[in-house]
Design an enzyme around this catalytic site. Sequence first.
Site, short mmCIF file in Angstrom:
data_model
loop_
_atom_site.label_atom_id
_atom_site.label_comp_id
_atom_site.label_asym_id
_atom_site.label_seq_id
_atom_site.Cartn_x
_atom_site.Cartn_y
_atom_site.Cartn_z
N GLY A 1 0.80 -1.22 0.00
CA GLY A 1 0.00 0.00 0.00
C GLY A 1 0.83 1.26 0.00
O GLY A 1 0.61 2.18 -0.82
N GLY B 1 9.75 -2.91 2.54
CA GLY B 1 9.55 -4.33 2.34
C GLY B 1 9.39 -5.10 3.63
O GLY B 1 9.75 -4.63 4.71
N SER C 1 -0.85 5.45 7.95
CA SER C 1 -0.76 6.20 6.70
C SER C 1 -1.80 5.68 5.71
O SER C 1 -1.66 4.61 5.12
CB SER C 1 0.64 6.10 6.10
OG SER C 1 0.82 7.07 5.09
N ARG D 1 -8.70 6.65 16.98
CA ARG D 1 -7.28 6.44 17.27
C ARG D 1 -6.41 7.12 16.23
O ARG D 1 -5.38 7.72 16.54
CB ARG D 1 -6.96 4.94 17.32
CG ARG D 1 -5.48 4.62 17.49
CD ARG D 1 -5.23 3.11 17.54
NE ARG D 1 -3.80 2.83 17.57
CZ ARG D 1 -3.04 2.69 16.48
NH1 ARG D 1 -3.59 2.79 15.27
NH2 ARG D 1 -1.74 2.44 16.60
N TYR E 1 5.23 -8.44 15.31
CA TYR E 1 5.54 -7.45 14.27
C TYR E 1 6.29 -6.26 14.88
O TYR E 1 7.34 -5.85 14.39
CB TYR E 1 4.25 -6.99 13.60
CG TYR E 1 4.40 -5.75 12.77
CD1 TYR E 1 5.18 -5.75 11.61
CD2 TYR E 1 3.78 -4.56 13.14
CE1 TYR E 1 5.33 -4.59 10.85
CE2 TYR E 1 3.91 -3.41 12.39
CZ TYR E 1 4.67 -3.42 11.24
OH TYR E 1 4.82 -2.28 10.50
N LEU F 1 13.31 -11.04 0.25
CA LEU F 1 14.27 -10.46 1.19
C LEU F 1 15.09 -11.52 1.93
O LEU F 1 16.20 -11.23 2.38
CB LEU F 1 13.54 -9.57 2.20
CG LEU F 1 12.96 -8.27 1.65
CD1 LEU F 1 12.07 -7.61 2.69
CD2 LEU F 1 14.06 -7.32 1.19
#
Length: 267
Positions: free
Chosen positions: A17, A75, A169, A177, A139, A55
């Site tokens: 995105g 990435g 974003s 929030r 994460y 990666l």
Amino acid sequence: MTIQSHHRLLMTGAAGGLGQAMRPRLKANCAFLRLSDLSPMSPAQAGEEMVQADLSDKAAVHNMVADCQAIVHFGGISVEQPWEPILQANIIGLYNLYEAARAHGVKRVVFASSNHVMGFYRQNEVVDATTPPRPDGLYGLSKAFGEDLSRFYFDRYGIETACVRIGSSFPEPKDRRMLATWLSYDDLHRLITACLTTPVLGHSIVYGTSDNSVSWYDNRLAHHIGYRPQDSADDFRDAVYAKTTEPDLADPAVQFQGGAFVKIGPL
């Protein structure tokens, strides 16, 4: 006006995105924009180069980085996932990226970190670049590792990095929030441009949000980067309040900065 600061700029995560949103904008920052992702990307346009790479594949990453002067790294895994894919993409993958940067003489990286590095701070607290991380999941933990890895490569090898703790974003804030965490696409581009062009970046942590009246993030220690947001979630406040219900203050997603991420169980 955007400065064309590099001859060849690499942006990873080009199919995601944020990668798709930044792709047309970052072309103004360089003569050639190299785009990389494991997923399929739309065909190359003028001034673009395409490299499909995993990666976790060391050789592929070295090929991806060759001849680039700077890297914008979107990435990897961008949401909470089980450990194994996070390990491959966000831990091993980031190590491969910095090793390739070292080998090919890349001296500046913009690393897409995350607000989820700080997710277990409460929404009535304000954090800055010196506040100890409190990740809200695997994460967020992987992004905290990435910040430490990038600091090591600055201290040992002089590779400058901006660790951009991106808030939320999107084209506009989706909920209450995000009135604190929202970062417009144009402000994200302004922030990346500032990170690429500031004379001395060093190893810096900067919170990626727009000029929102409500904020949990203090960016005073990133003034040397020169980021000046021009958009604000305040413009959407009335619409957000109209379409959302009063928050339940007993809900951990309302108590903590990480929102719903603090409630995600084993995947």
